[in-house]
Design an enzyme around this catalytic site. Structure first.
Site, PDB file in Angstrom:
ATOM      1  N   THR A   1       0.840  -1.362  -0.074  1.00 57.45           N
ATOM      2  CA  THR A   1       0.144  -0.159   0.196  1.00 57.45           C
ATOM      3  C   THR A   1       1.023   1.215   0.050  1.00 57.45           C
ATOM      4  O   THR A   1       1.891   1.347   0.539  1.00 57.45           O
ATOM      5  CB  THR A   1      -0.786  -0.136   1.258  1.00 57.45           C
ATOM      6  OG1 THR A   1      -1.659  -1.318   1.277  1.00 57.45           O
ATOM      7  CG2 THR A   1      -1.769   0.980   1.188  1.00 57.45           C
ATOM      8  N   GLU A   2       0.421   2.304  -0.768  1.00 53.27           N
ATOM      9  CA  GLU A   2       1.149   3.702  -0.755  1.00 53.27           C
ATOM     10  C   GLU A   2       0.009   4.747  -0.272  1.00 53.27           C
ATOM     11  O   GLU A   2      -1.291   4.283  -0.474  1.00 53.27           O
ATOM     12  CB  GLU A   2       1.587   3.860  -2.159  1.00 53.27           C
ATOM     13  CG  GLU A   2       2.817   2.820  -2.650  1.00 53.27           C
ATOM     14  CD  GLU A   2       3.321   3.003  -3.942  1.00 53.27           C
ATOM     15  OE1 GLU A   2       2.751   4.034  -4.487  1.00 53.27           O
ATOM     16  OE2 GLU A   2       4.161   2.162  -4.243  1.00 53.27           O
TER      17      GLU A   2
ATOM     18  N   GLU B   1      -6.050  -6.001   4.111  1.00 42.35           N
ATOM     19  CA  GLU B   1      -6.030  -7.218   3.355  1.00 42.35           C
ATOM     20  C   GLU B   1      -7.025  -7.156   2.257  1.00 42.35           C
ATOM     21  O   GLU B   1      -7.743  -8.128   1.861  1.00 42.35           O
ATOM     22  CB  GLU B   1      -5.655  -8.371   4.244  1.00 42.35           C
ATOM     23  CG  GLU B   1      -4.635  -8.493   4.752  1.00 42.35           C
ATOM     24  CD  GLU B   1      -3.831  -9.847   5.256  1.00 42.35           C
ATOM     25  OE1 GLU B   1      -4.310 -10.688   4.615  1.00 42.35           O
ATOM     26  OE2 GLU B   1      -3.163  -9.702   5.965  1.00 42.35           O
TER      27      GLU B   1
ATOM     28  N   ALA C   1      -2.145   4.524  -3.313  1.00 43.77           N
ATOM     29  CA  ALA C   1      -2.405   3.251  -4.026  1.00 43.77           C
ATOM     30  C   ALA C   1      -2.874   2.280  -2.930  1.00 43.77           C
ATOM     31  O   ALA C   1      -1.916   1.692  -2.354  1.00 43.77           O
ATOM     32  CB  ALA C   1      -1.385   2.728  -4.709  1.00 43.77           C
ATOM     33  N   GLY C   2      -4.172   2.303  -2.519  1.00 48.87           N
ATOM     34  CA  GLY C   2      -4.713   1.434  -1.513  1.00 48.87           C
ATOM     35  C   GLY C   2      -5.483   0.085  -2.245  1.00 48.87           C
ATOM     36  O   GLY C   2      -4.804  -0.704  -2.573  1.00 48.87           O
TER      37      GLY C   2
ATOM     38  N   GLN D   1     -35.762 -12.840  25.934  1.00 48.64           N
ATOM     39  CA  GLN D   1     -35.692 -13.294  24.248  1.00 48.64           C
ATOM     40  C   GLN D   1     -35.082 -12.132  23.610  1.00 48.64           C
ATOM     41  O   GLN D   1     -34.270 -12.635  22.669  1.00 48.64           O
ATOM     42  CB  GLN D   1     -37.207 -13.370  23.969  1.00 48.64           C
ATOM     43  CG  GLN D   1     -37.739 -14.790  24.747  1.00 48.64           C
ATOM     44  CD  GLN D   1     -38.922 -15.110  24.189  1.00 48.64           C
ATOM     45  OE1 GLN D   1     -39.626 -13.929  23.526  1.00 48.64           O
ATOM     46  NE2 GLN D   1     -39.581 -16.346  24.395  1.00 48.64           N
TER      47      GLN D   1
ATOM     48  N   GLY E   1     -24.153  -0.482  29.510  1.00 45.01           N
ATOM     49  CA  GLY E   1     -23.296   0.569  29.932  1.00 45.01           C
ATOM     50  C   GLY E   1     -21.793   0.055  30.227  1.00 45.01           C
ATOM     51  O   GLY E   1     -20.941   0.879  29.762  1.00 45.01           O
TER      52      GLY E   1
HETATM   53  N1  COS Z   1      -3.663 -14.928  -7.905  1.00 43.02           N
HETATM   54  C1  COS Z   1      -2.792 -14.973  -8.851  1.00 43.02           C
HETATM   55  N2  COS Z   1      -2.796 -14.097  -9.872  1.00 43.02           N
HETATM   56  C2  COS Z   1      -3.826 -13.036  -9.768  1.00 43.02           C
HETATM   57  C3  COS Z   1      -4.796 -12.984  -8.659  1.00 43.02           C
HETATM   58  C4  COS Z   1      -4.612 -13.934  -7.631  1.00 43.02           C
HETATM   59  N3  COS Z   1      -5.762 -14.428  -6.742  1.00 43.02           N
HETATM   60  N4  COS Z   1      -5.453 -11.787  -8.645  1.00 43.02           N
HETATM   61  C5  COS Z   1      -5.264 -11.194  -9.952  1.00 43.02           C
HETATM   62  N5  COS Z   1      -4.142 -11.895 -10.429  1.00 43.02           N
HETATM   63  C6  COS Z   1      -3.422 -11.507 -11.710  1.00 43.02           C
HETATM   64  C7  COS Z   1      -4.342 -11.288 -12.637  1.00 43.02           C
HETATM   65  O1  COS Z   1      -4.567 -12.569 -13.431  1.00 43.02           O
HETATM   66  C8  COS Z   1      -3.608 -10.430 -13.831  1.00 43.02           C
HETATM   67  O2  COS Z   1      -2.696 -11.124 -14.734  1.00 43.02           O
HETATM   68  P1  COS Z   1      -2.819 -11.190 -16.054  1.00 43.02           P
HETATM   69  O3  COS Z   1      -2.632  -9.433 -16.436  1.00 43.02           O
HETATM   70  O4  COS Z   1      -1.655 -11.928 -16.465  1.00 43.02           O
HETATM   71  O5  COS Z   1      -4.020 -11.653 -16.563  1.00 43.02           O
HETATM   72  C9  COS Z   1      -2.862  -9.441 -12.733  1.00 43.02           C
HETATM   73  O6  COS Z   1      -2.712 -10.192 -11.753  1.00 43.02           O
HETATM   74  C10 COS Z   1      -3.845  -8.243 -12.515  1.00 43.02           C
HETATM   75  O7  COS Z   1      -5.166  -8.638 -12.166  1.00 43.02           O
HETATM   76  P2  COS Z   1      -6.415  -7.561 -12.109  1.00 43.02           P
HETATM   77  O8  COS Z   1      -6.562  -7.262 -13.784  1.00 43.02           O
HETATM   78  O9  COS Z   1      -7.436  -8.220 -11.465  1.00 43.02           O
HETATM   79  O10 COS Z   1      -5.893  -6.445 -11.254  1.00 43.02           O
HETATM   80  P3  COS Z   1      -6.881  -5.095 -10.862  1.00 43.02           P
HETATM   81  O11 COS Z   1      -5.679  -3.824 -11.060  1.00 43.02           O
HETATM   82  O12 COS Z   1      -7.798  -4.985 -11.677  1.00 43.02           O
HETATM   83  O13 COS Z   1      -6.839  -5.351  -9.353  1.00 43.02           O
HETATM   84  C11 COS Z   1      -7.930  -5.850  -7.442  1.00 43.02           C
HETATM   85  C12 COS Z   1      -7.624  -6.301  -9.029  1.00 43.02           C
HETATM   86  C13 COS Z   1      -8.825  -4.721  -7.167  1.00 43.02           C
HETATM   87  C14 COS Z   1      -8.441  -7.337  -6.951  1.00 43.02           C
HETATM   88  C15 COS Z   1      -6.448  -5.768  -6.547  1.00 43.02           C
HETATM   89  O14 COS Z   1      -6.051  -4.318  -6.881  1.00 43.02           O
HETATM   90  C16 COS Z   1      -6.818  -5.819  -5.169  1.00 43.02           C
HETATM   91  O15 COS Z   1      -6.581  -7.062  -4.510  1.00 43.02           O
HETATM   92  N6  COS Z   1      -6.809  -4.756  -4.350  1.00 43.02           N
HETATM   93  C17 COS Z   1      -6.777  -4.621  -2.981  1.00 43.02           C
HETATM   94  C18 COS Z   1      -5.537  -4.401  -2.281  1.00 43.02           C
HETATM   95  C19 COS Z   1      -5.356  -5.086  -1.068  1.00 43.02           C
HETATM   96  O16 COS Z   1      -5.723  -5.854  -0.662  1.00 43.02           O
HETATM   97  N7  COS Z   1      -4.893  -4.124  -0.002  1.00 43.02           N
HETATM   98  C20 COS Z   1      -4.488  -4.453   1.252  1.00 43.02           C
HETATM   99  C21 COS Z   1      -3.087  -4.291   1.237  1.00 43.02           C
HETATM  100  S1  COS Z   1      -2.111  -5.400   2.318  1.00 43.02           S
HETATM  101  S2  COS Z   1      -2.924  -4.914   4.109  1.00 43.02           S
END
Ligand code: COS
Length: 388
Positions: A125-126, A368, A129-130, A284, A345
């Site tokens: 995370t940034e 996550e 970029a969350g 209940q 309370g």
């Molecule tokens: N396992 C393996 N590969 C995966 C995957 C998974 N579970 N999920 C996605 N990918 C791959 C995709 O297949 C894709 O690959 P290809 O380009 O070769 O097809 C690539 O990763 C990009 O995936 P996608 O196009 O779905 O990416 P998006 O940018 O649309 O983002 C979400 C997808 C929104 C689901 C992702 O950004 C996300 O999970 N965001 C939340 C982040 C998060 O949980 N942050 C918490 C931080 S840690 S506390």
């Protein structure tokens, strides 16, 4: 999959006893001091808790997903700050190396992670970029100098759990600035203390005192090319997604554990508390809150076990992992809310642990992947499967 029921029962008994006898009595101290007592961290290391998911050849327990979920449910029955230190290290912090590391990277880091000598942290995370993790801006630009091939890393990572304690960071950074999407991202192992890497001040937050988060700042930080996970550029986002997919089952298991604890405390209180001449557990309207919580908890537990077993059998569990995280974290929030209601309370007073849990569990719906991100993952997978 449970490989050896006898060993598993012994491990669960040990963790359960540790939670009851050592962690629950220390909850208030952690809350007051914002620190897990070093003696407890040492005991966690001696018990091997930092090696739960590390392969056996590197000194870990190599737990299956089902086994890990059961252990995390037990660990959940106390302040989630304790789990945060262990779970981030055995979970998202280290799994990138386990999944995609080179044999050299595994041999160098996994034994030290298994003993807890090194604590791992996950830096994705940034500030900007969350949820849209693929838009991350931290760069890692490859170069060569007299000391060999390396990457120069620049950028800031935010809300990084374990940052102040971490010995290594699994860092996601953009190695191809011309590719603004997921394909331009690579994963690295960066050691704490690398010149150019600094940790921001510990953030003040709503709950889970003792579990620390901070910014991790990279300023012309030189990382040897050998630290690129798997030795291949452009694979870092996939590594992160695989790690998070497993992490979501882990967090769902944690939600089950914490909800069990809160419900147990609420039930005990409801039985002891007398109003209108009788125990409030006899009313209940209170019973409805207890029963709804028990029902939802049962559903969440079944979901977690099912998803974990499917993953252990080699199944694709992206949808199930997100269903578990979504349902279990929302369930945990509802159970916390009802538990406060049952305490009345008293539930509003810091003197009772339920007030602390109420704050502690709010993050489960955020980190996550927020509940909304889980919904997106589930629905996208449904549409994709239907089209296929
Ligand atoms: N396992 C393996 N590969 C995966 C995957 C998974 N579970 N999920 C996605 N990918 C791959 C995709 O297949 C894709 O690959 P290809 O380009 O070769 O097809 C690539 O990763 C990009 O995936 P996608 O196009 O779905 O990416 P998006 O940018 O649309 O983002 C979400 C997808 C929104 C689901 C992702 O950004 C996300 O999970 N965001 C939340 C982040 C998060 O949980 N942050 C918490 C931080 S840690 S506390």
């Amino acid at each position: 999959m449970i490989r050896d029921p006898e060993t598993m029962t012994a491990l669960l008994d040990t963790v359960s006893r540790f939670v009851r006898e050592r962690l629950v009595p220390a909850e208030a101290v952690v809350e007051e001091t914002d620190q897990i007592p070093p003696a407890i961290v040492q005991e966690m290391k001696e018990m091997g808790l930092f090696g739960l998911t590390v392969p056996e050849e590197y000194g870990g327990f190599a737990l299956t997903m089902e086994e890990e979920a059961l252990v995390i449910m037990e660990l959940g029955k106390t302040s989630p700050s304790f789990r945060s230190l262990i779970g981030t290290s055995v979970g998202i912090g280290s799994q990138g190396i386990v999944f995609d590391g080179t044999p050299e990277q595994k041999a160098k880091y996994l034994p030290k992670l298994a003993t807890g000598e090194l604590i791992a942290s996950f830096a994705l995370t940034e500030p900007d970029a969350g949820s849209d993790a693929a838009s991350l801006r931290t760069t890692a630009i490859r170069g060569t100098d007299g000391d060999g091939e390396h990457y120069i890393v620049n950028g800031t990572k935010r809300y990084i759990t374990n940052a102040p304690q971490a010995g290594i960071f699994t860092l996601m950074a953009r190695t191809d600035p011309s590719n603004k999407g997921a394909g331009g991202v690579s994963a690295f192992i960066v050691e704490a203390g690398t010149p150019g890497l600094s940790i921001g001040k510990i953030d003040k937050k709503m709950g889970q005192r003792g579990a620390h988060i901070a910014d991790v700042i990279f300023e012309n930080c030189r990382v040897p090319a050998s630290q690129l996970i798997g030795g291949k550029e452009g694979q870092g986002f996939k590594t992160a997604m695989k790690v998070l997919e497993k992490g979501r089952i882990h967090i769902a298991a944690l939600c089950v554990g914490v909800a069990e604890r809160m419900l147990k405390d609420a039930l005990t209180y409801a039985i002891d508390r007398k109003q209108f001449g009788q125990s409030i557990a006899g009313f209940q309207l209170v019973q409805a809150m207890l029963a709804d919580s028990r029902t939802e908890l049962y559903a969440a537990r079944c979901m977690v076990m099912d998803a974990a077993r499917k993953r252990d059998d080699g199944g694709e569990v992206s949808t199930e992992a997100s269903c578990c995280k979504l349902f279990a974290s929302e369930m945990c929030g509802r159970v916390a809310d009802r538990a406060v209601q049952i305490f009345g309370g008293a539930g509003y007073l810091s003197e009772y642990s339920i007030e602390r849990f109420y704050h502690d569990v709010r993050i489960f719906r955020l980190y996550e992947g927020t509940s909304q991100i889980q919904q997106i993952v589930i629905a996208r997978n449904m549409v994709r499967e239907h089209s296929a």
